[in-house]
Motif scaffolding. Structure first.
Motif, short mmCIF file in Angstrom:
data_model
loop_
_atom_site.label_atom_id
_atom_site.label_comp_id
_atom_site.label_asym_id
_atom_site.label_seq_id
_atom_site.Cartn_x
_atom_site.Cartn_y
_atom_site.Cartn_z
N GLN A 144 -46.15 23.06 70.90
CA GLN A 144 -45.50 23.54 70.90
C GLN A 144 -44.48 22.59 70.99
O GLN A 144 -43.06 23.03 70.46
CB GLN A 144 -45.40 25.12 71.30
CG GLN A 144 -46.43 25.89 71.58
CD GLN A 144 -45.83 27.70 71.50
OE1 GLN A 144 -44.99 27.93 71.37
NE2 GLN A 144 -46.50 28.39 71.66
N CYS A 145 -44.49 21.81 70.84
CA CYS A 145 -43.48 20.59 70.68
C CYS A 145 -43.41 20.34 69.01
O CYS A 145 -44.25 20.32 68.85
CB CYS A 145 -43.56 19.86 71.93
SG CYS A 145 -42.88 20.59 73.45
N GLU A 146 -42.61 19.47 68.88
CA GLU A 146 -41.80 18.98 67.89
C GLU A 146 -42.56 17.44 67.86
O GLU A 146 -42.49 16.94 69.28
CB GLU A 146 -40.77 19.11 67.50
CG GLU A 146 -39.41 20.14 67.45
CD GLU A 146 -38.70 20.09 67.50
OE1 GLU A 146 -37.88 20.73 67.08
OE2 GLU A 146 -37.71 18.98 67.71
N PRO A 147 -43.47 17.36 66.72
CA PRO A 147 -43.99 15.85 66.37
C PRO A 147 -43.00 14.85 68.28
O PRO A 147 -41.39 14.60 67.33
CB PRO A 147 -43.91 15.54 65.54
CG PRO A 147 -43.90 16.74 64.43
CD PRO A 147 -42.91 17.80 65.19
N GLY A 148 -43.20 14.25 68.23
CA GLY A 148 -42.87 12.99 68.97
C GLY A 148 -41.37 13.40 70.48
O GLY A 148 -41.15 13.11 71.05
N LEU A 194 -40.59 15.51 73.33
CA LEU A 194 -41.53 15.80 75.12
C LEU A 194 -41.86 17.66 75.19
O LEU A 194 -41.45 18.02 74.69
CB LEU A 194 -39.57 15.36 76.33
CG LEU A 194 -39.67 14.21 77.01
CD1 LEU A 194 -38.62 13.63 77.27
CD2 LEU A 194 -41.36 13.85 77.35
N PRO A 195 -42.92 17.24 76.10
CA PRO A 195 -43.20 18.86 76.56
C PRO A 195 -42.22 19.51 77.11
O PRO A 195 -42.23 21.16 77.74
CB PRO A 195 -44.55 18.82 77.25
CG PRO A 195 -43.92 17.80 77.86
CD PRO A 195 -43.65 16.89 77.21
N ILE A 196 -41.11 19.19 77.82
CA ILE A 196 -39.92 20.26 78.35
C ILE A 196 -38.95 19.92 77.18
O ILE A 196 -38.12 18.12 76.91
CB ILE A 196 -40.14 19.31 79.87
CG1 ILE A 196 -41.03 19.17 80.77
CG2 ILE A 196 -38.05 19.80 80.60
CD1 ILE A 196 -40.63 18.15 82.19
N HIS A 236 -47.25 11.36 83.51
CA HIS A 236 -46.29 12.84 84.44
C HIS A 236 -45.10 12.87 84.18
O HIS A 236 -44.39 12.06 83.71
CB HIS A 236 -46.40 12.49 86.10
CG HIS A 236 -47.39 13.07 86.64
ND1 HIS A 236 -48.88 11.74 86.71
CD2 HIS A 236 -48.80 13.87 87.41
CE1 HIS A 236 -49.82 11.75 87.69
NE2 HIS A 236 -49.69 13.11 87.58
N ILE A 237 -44.10 13.98 84.35
CA ILE A 237 -43.01 14.06 83.79
C ILE A 237 -42.38 14.96 85.27
O ILE A 237 -42.39 16.34 85.50
CB ILE A 237 -42.54 14.97 82.56
CG1 ILE A 237 -43.18 14.40 81.53
CG2 ILE A 237 -41.14 15.23 83.01
CD1 ILE A 237 -43.05 14.46 80.10
N ALA A 238 -41.84 14.10 86.16
CA ALA A 238 -40.60 15.01 86.79
C ALA A 238 -40.21 16.05 86.44
O ALA A 238 -38.63 15.66 85.97
CB ALA A 238 -40.38 14.25 87.99
N PHE A 239 -39.68 16.94 87.00
CA PHE A 239 -38.39 17.82 86.24
C PHE A 239 -37.76 18.99 87.99
O PHE A 239 -38.85 18.98 88.56
CB PHE A 239 -38.76 19.23 85.33
CG PHE A 239 -39.99 19.81 85.77
CD1 PHE A 239 -40.13 21.24 86.35
CD2 PHE A 239 -41.12 19.72 85.85
CE1 PHE A 239 -40.82 22.34 87.16
CE2 PHE A 239 -42.57 20.69 86.34
CZ PHE A 239 -41.71 21.75 87.39
N ALA A 240 -36.53 19.47 87.22
CA ALA A 240 -35.90 20.16 88.86
C ALA A 240 -35.09 20.85 87.78
O ALA A 240 -34.19 20.11 86.68
CB ALA A 240 -35.39 19.20 89.41
N GLU A 275 -46.15 28.80 78.93
CA GLU A 275 -45.18 27.95 79.38
C GLU A 275 -44.65 28.60 80.52
O GLU A 275 -45.37 29.38 81.24
CB GLU A 275 -44.23 28.48 78.26
CG GLU A 275 -45.18 28.32 76.89
CD GLU A 275 -44.38 29.04 75.51
OE1 GLU A 275 -44.06 30.47 75.63
OE2 GLU A 275 -44.81 28.56 74.65
N LEU A 276 -43.84 27.95 80.66
CA LEU A 276 -43.24 27.97 82.26
C LEU A 276 -42.13 27.58 81.67
O LEU A 276 -41.65 26.77 81.33
CB LEU A 276 -43.98 27.04 83.53
CG LEU A 276 -42.92 26.89 84.87
CD1 LEU A 276 -44.12 27.78 85.30
CD2 LEU A 276 -43.01 25.89 85.48
#
Length: 205
Positions: free
Chosen positions: A1-5, A7-9, A33-37, A152-153
């Motif tokens: 559900q992301c806009e083209p190009g 990030l998924p976060i 991988h993407i790290a998130f916090a 989604e989270l």
């Protein structure tokens, strides 16, 4: 559900005052991988902002060599225990998203339970498996693993759920779920903007 190009976060932070103790951060680790916090420092003002900045710095530095989120939170806790001002602590969710299969691994230290929204519009929450960072000498956290599978989270601070309408009613988690459902068809970035705009219509947040 992301806009083209894109990030998924996606995330947003609007401080209630000039300095905020709430924070979020994410960065790519490698090709998949993407790290998130996301977290919340106790208190407000300069001390909270400084502890927030240090926590983000530790997340960025240690997160590049410690793969498992639970182990990462344990390492950040050890560092904060040495230098955090007495009585201050940090609630925090840290994780990794894998783009190849949409899997997520995260750990929660004293923070509000993240919400998993599945494709069938059912929800599951994930309570903290460890106390906030900076309190106990030896933290023991646990990793949660899942595959989003089109879901989604949502990770958030009480700055959102404790929002009060003009009537005095608090948004709460149930109100947040209602807002998410009302805006679920929008792309992620637009969804966050619309959620905040919806709350702001009630008389200025």
């Amino acid at each position: 559900q992301c806009e083209p190009g894109a990030l998924p976060i996606w995330g947003v932070n609007l401080p209630a005052r000039k300095l905020s103790g709430d924070f979020f951060d994410f960065y790519p680790l490698d090709g998949e991988h993407i790290a998130f916090a996301l977290g919340d420092v106790s208190g407000k003002g300069m001390n909270a902002a400084l502890l927030m900045a240090k926590t983000i710095g530790l997340f960025r530095c240690l997160g590049k060599r410690i793969a498992e989120p639970a182990a990462l939170l344990e390492a950040i806790n050890a560092e904060l225990r040495e230098t955090a001002s007495r009585g201050m602590f940090v609630t925090m969710v840290a994780g990794r998203y894998r783009s190849a299969d949409g899997s997520v691994c995260f750990a929660n230290a004293g923070h509000l339970p993240p919400l998993l929204r599945r494709r069938d519009r059912s929800y599951e929450s994930f309570p903290a498996g460890a106390p906030p960072l900076g309190i106990v000498e030896s933290l023991r956290a646990a990793d949660e693993r899942m595959t989003l599978d089109g879901g989604e989270l949502y990770v958030f601070t009480d700055g959102l759920t404790e929002y009060r309408y003009v009537s005095g009613e608090r948004l709460g988690v149930e109100g947040l779920v209602q807002l998410i459902e009302a805006l679920a068809e929008l792309p992620l970035a637009r969804r966050l903007e619309a959620l905040l705009a919806t709350l702001d219509q009630d008389g200025g947040w």
